[in-house]
Design a protein around this motif. Structure first.
Motif, PDB file in Angstrom:
ATOM      1  N   ILE A 281       0.837  -1.202   0.000  1.00 39.48           N
ATOM      2  CA  ILE A 281       0.000   0.000   0.000  1.00 39.48           C
ATOM      3  C   ILE A 281       0.867   1.245   0.000  1.00 39.48           C
ATOM      4  O   ILE A 281       0.625   2.199  -0.753  1.00 39.48           O
ATOM      5  N   ARG A 282       1.890   1.254   0.841  1.00 42.59           N
ATOM      6  CA  ARG A 282       2.774   2.423   0.913  1.00 42.59           C
ATOM      7  C   ARG A 282       3.522   2.639  -0.399  1.00 42.59           C
ATOM      8  O   ARG A 282       3.681   3.784  -0.842  1.00 42.59           O
ATOM      9  N   LEU A 283       3.995   1.570  -1.028  1.00 42.84           N
ATOM     10  CA  LEU A 283       4.674   1.718  -2.312  1.00 42.84           C
ATOM     11  C   LEU A 283       3.733   2.297  -3.363  1.00 42.84           C
ATOM     12  O   LEU A 283       4.129   3.160  -4.155  1.00 42.84           O
ATOM     13  N   ASN A 284       2.491   1.844  -3.363  1.00 45.51           N
ATOM     14  CA  ASN A 284       1.528   2.392  -4.315  1.00 45.51           C
ATOM     15  C   ASN A 284       1.204   3.849  -4.008  1.00 45.51           C
ATOM     16  O   ASN A 284       1.012   4.651  -4.925  1.00 45.51           O
ATOM     17  N   ARG A 285       1.149   4.220  -2.741  1.00 42.45           N
ATOM     18  CA  ARG A 285       0.921   5.627  -2.382  1.00 42.45           C
ATOM     19  C   ARG A 285       2.096   6.492  -2.823  1.00 42.45           C
ATOM     20  O   ARG A 285       1.913   7.633  -3.286  1.00 42.45           O
ATOM     21  N   VAL A 286       3.319   5.965  -2.673  1.00 44.03           N
ATOM     22  CA  VAL A 286       4.499   6.690  -3.152  1.00 44.03           C
ATOM     23  C   VAL A 286       4.382   6.922  -4.655  1.00 44.03           C
ATOM     24  O   VAL A 286       4.598   8.039  -5.147  1.00 44.03           O
ATOM     25  N   ARG A 287       4.022   5.868  -5.386  1.00 43.57           N
ATOM     26  CA  ARG A 287       3.915   5.994  -6.842  1.00 43.57           C
ATOM     27  C   ARG A 287       2.853   7.020  -7.228  1.00 43.57           C
ATOM     28  O   ARG A 287       3.076   7.855  -8.117  1.00 43.57           O
ATOM     29  N   GLU A 288       1.708   6.969  -6.559  1.00 39.75           N
ATOM     30  CA  GLU A 288       0.642   7.926  -6.856  1.00 39.75           C
ATOM     31  C   GLU A 288       1.122   9.356  -6.626  1.00 39.75           C
ATOM     32  O   GLU A 288       0.839  10.256  -7.425  1.00 39.75           O
ATOM     33  N   GLN A 289       1.849   9.579  -5.522  1.00 38.88           N
ATOM     34  CA  GLN A 289       2.324  10.930  -5.229  1.00 38.88           C
ATOM     35  C   GLN A 289       3.394  11.367  -6.223  1.00 38.88           C
ATOM     36  O   GLN A 289       3.412  12.530  -6.650  1.00 38.88           O
ATOM     37  N   LEU A 290       4.276  10.459  -6.609  1.00 37.81           N
ATOM     38  CA  LEU A 290       5.313  10.808  -7.585  1.00 37.81           C
ATOM     39  C   LEU A 290       4.699  11.171  -8.932  1.00 37.81           C
ATOM     40  O   LEU A 290       5.146  12.104  -9.600  1.00 37.81           O
ATOM     41  N   LEU A 291       3.664  10.427  -9.336  1.00 38.14           N
ATOM     42  CA  LEU A 291       3.013  10.706 -10.625  1.00 38.14           C
ATOM     43  C   LEU A 291       2.302  12.057 -10.610  1.00 38.14           C
ATOM     44  O   LEU A 291       2.161  12.707 -11.649  1.00 38.14           O
ATOM     45  N   ARG A 292       1.834  12.484  -9.430  1.00 36.46           N
ATOM     46  CA  ARG A 292       1.127  13.763  -9.333  1.00 36.46           C
ATOM     47  C   ARG A 292       2.067  14.948  -9.127  1.00 36.46           C
ATOM     48  O   ARG A 292       1.639  16.097  -9.246  1.00 36.46           O
ATOM     49  N   SER A 293       3.325  14.687  -8.798  1.00 37.26           N
ATOM     50  CA  SER A 293       4.257  15.747  -8.402  1.00 37.26           C
ATOM     51  C   SER A 293       5.116  16.220  -9.574  1.00 37.26           C
ATOM     52  O   SER A 293       5.287  15.508 -10.569  1.00 37.26           O
ATOM     53  N   GLU A 294       5.632  17.404  -9.420  1.00 38.58           N
ATOM     54  CA  GLU A 294       6.591  17.957 -10.376  1.00 38.58           C
ATOM     55  C   GLU A 294       7.999  17.784  -9.816  1.00 38.58           C
ATOM     56  O   GLU A 294       8.217  18.007  -8.618  1.00 38.58           O
ATOM     57  N   PRO A 295       8.973  17.370 -10.653  1.00 42.30           N
ATOM     58  CA  PRO A 295      10.343  17.173 -10.167  1.00 42.30           C
ATOM     59  C   PRO A 295      10.928  18.401  -9.482  1.00 42.30           C
ATOM     60  O   PRO A 295      11.766  18.274  -8.581  1.00 42.30           O
ATOM     61  N   LYS A 296      10.468  19.591  -9.898  1.00 45.53           N
ATOM     62  CA  LYS A 296      11.011  20.812  -9.293  1.00 45.53           C
ATOM     63  C   LYS A 296      10.470  21.059  -7.887  1.00 45.53           C
ATOM     64  O   LYS A 296      11.064  21.814  -7.123  1.00 45.53           O
ATOM     65  N   SER A 297       9.349  20.443  -7.550  1.00 44.49           N
ATOM     66  CA  SER A 297       8.696  20.747  -6.282  1.00 44.49           C
ATOM     67  C   SER A 297       8.917  19.697  -5.205  1.00 44.49           C
ATOM     68  O   SER A 297       8.571  19.921  -4.038  1.00 44.49           O
ATOM     69  N   THR A 298       9.484  18.535  -5.574  1.00 44.41           N
ATOM     70  CA  THR A 298       9.697  17.496  -4.573  1.00 44.41           C
ATOM     71  C   THR A 298      10.828  16.593  -5.015  1.00 44.41           C
ATOM     72  O   THR A 298      11.362  16.721  -6.120  1.00 44.41           O
ATOM     73  N   THR A 299      11.207  15.652  -4.148  1.00 43.51           N
ATOM     74  CA  THR A 299      12.243  14.676  -4.456  1.00 43.51           C
ATOM     75  C   THR A 299      11.754  13.284  -4.090  1.00 43.51           C
ATOM     76  O   THR A 299      10.824  13.131  -3.286  1.00 43.51           O
ATOM     77  N   VAL A 300      12.391  12.282  -4.675  1.00 44.99           N
ATOM     78  CA  VAL A 300      12.052  10.905  -4.335  1.00 44.99           C
ATOM     79  C   VAL A 300      12.288  10.648  -2.856  1.00 44.99           C
ATOM     80  O   VAL A 300      11.486  10.007  -2.175  1.00 44.99           O
ATOM     81  N   THR A 301      13.392  11.182  -2.336  1.00 43.84           N
ATOM     82  CA  THR A 301      13.714  10.984  -0.922  1.00 43.84           C
ATOM     83  C   THR A 301      12.616  11.523  -0.016  1.00 43.84           C
ATOM     84  O   THR A 301      12.191  10.850   0.937  1.00 43.84           O
TER      85      THR A 301
END
Length: 333
Positions: A281-301
């Motif tokens: 569930i957490r991995l899928n939530r991470v993926r959902e957030q990464l897909l919605r985010s802009e690289p300039k506004s957040t990081t994978v870490t």
């Protein structure tokens, strides 16, 4: 007559909830709003003597979108192959012919259709045809399928393209689409919990309503035995508290059984462990957030830490195994 320009009727600041209305008599404008809402496409007016009067009322809500659309006249649509979603179509009137490879189905108010992700289709939309359409993210469907199968990982899903709407399950699906379309009328925002519940309901209903490559396993899972209520309660607890530092002890305490019963129950009825489910569930939530985010506004870490992954090396390995790409590649999409 001046051709009206497509325009949104609601400029919703939350990108997960949006309502748009388009109406045009210009075929290029119709093609453009098809691209904007779904994917790149070729659109051709078959009957040049017929009058094109394309319209779409579309509401996006989290990982799903529901709309009512018509082209007025007879047109051919060739959408590009889309990877990220399935498109479910329920005609209200008229007829469509949908071709995939060597297979063609005739879609009417008694036969809906599903355009699978990763496939090429051609649609001949008859004059006077109007339909409800549901766009549902592939990640949501495959995640839910994995959860229902109990393996904790996403399962690639391919549906049968023809959906009988005169069967009990087909009528239930069609009425649910009508309900969803009406329910989202005027909805501007909602809680994340309610959004997740609606996504879960729609995705799960699609999986049990329509034949797919996992139908046999899903049916076997339901008929194998009656899952104890504490397992379902534990799964809901994990789903809702995935953003919190929960333990198996917390889960057992919440559902009122021992830790050993939790482990034994998940092993018997879900063929997994509660912590493995939490990780998925957490991995899928991470993926959902990464897909919605802009690289300039957040990081994978930052996103990984947000969902409790403190060891980035282990996290990256698990992520690649789950989704077939690195988290950095997902963020860069």
């Amino acid at each position: 007559m001046t051709n009206p320009t497509p325009h949104p009727i609601a400029d919703e600041p939350d990108p997960s909830s949006r309502t748009e209305l388009f109406q045009t008599r210009d075929i290029e404008q119709a093609r453009q709003w098809g691209t904007r809402t779904f994917c790149e496409n070729e659109l051709r007016n078959i009957d040049v003597r017929g009058e094109l009067n394309a319209s779409l009322l579309y509401r996006k809500y989290g990982s799903i979108g529901i709309g009512r659309m018509s082209y007025g006249g007879e047109v051919t649509i060739r959408p590009s192959t889309f990877d990220d979603f399935y498109l479910v179509q329920v005609p209200l009137s008229g007829v469509e012919r949908i071709t995939h490879g060597n297979e063609t189905i005739t879609s009417t108010p008694t036969v809906g259709s599903i355009l699978n992700a990763r496939q090429q289709h051609e649609i001949i939309h008859g004059a006077g045809t109007e339909k409800l359409i549901l766009r549902i993210d592939r990640d949501l469907v495959e995640r839910l399928c994995g959860q229902h199968l109990g393996n904790g990982a996403q399962a690639k899903v391919e549906f049968e393209p023809a959906m009988p709407l005169d069967s009990a399950s087909g009528r239930r699906w069609a009425s649910t689409m009508r309900w969803l379309f009406d329910y989202l009328d005027g909805t501007q925002s909602s809680s994340a919990l309610l959004t997740a519940q609606i996504e879960h309901m729609i995705g799960s209903l699609l999986l049990i309503s329509q034949t797919s490559n996992h139908s046999e396993a899903l049916n076997e899972d339901r008929s194998r035995s009656v899952t104890p209520a504490f397992i379902r309660k534990a799964e809901l607890f994990i789903e809702e508290r995935a953003h919190e530092p929960i333990t198996v002890g917390n889960i057992a305490e919440h559902v009122g059984v021992s830790v050993s019963s939790i482990y034994a129950g998940f092993r018997k009825y879900r063929n997994t462990s509660p912590m493995h489910l939490l990780k998925s569930i957490r991995l899928n939530r991470v993926r959902e957030q990464l897909l919605r985010s802009e690289p300039k506004s957040t990081t994978v870490t930052a996103v990984a830490y947000r969902w409790g992954f403190a060891h980035l090396g282990h996290f990256t390995t698990d992520y690649k195994r789950w989704f077939g790409e690195s988290p950095g590649e997902t963020l860069a999409r």
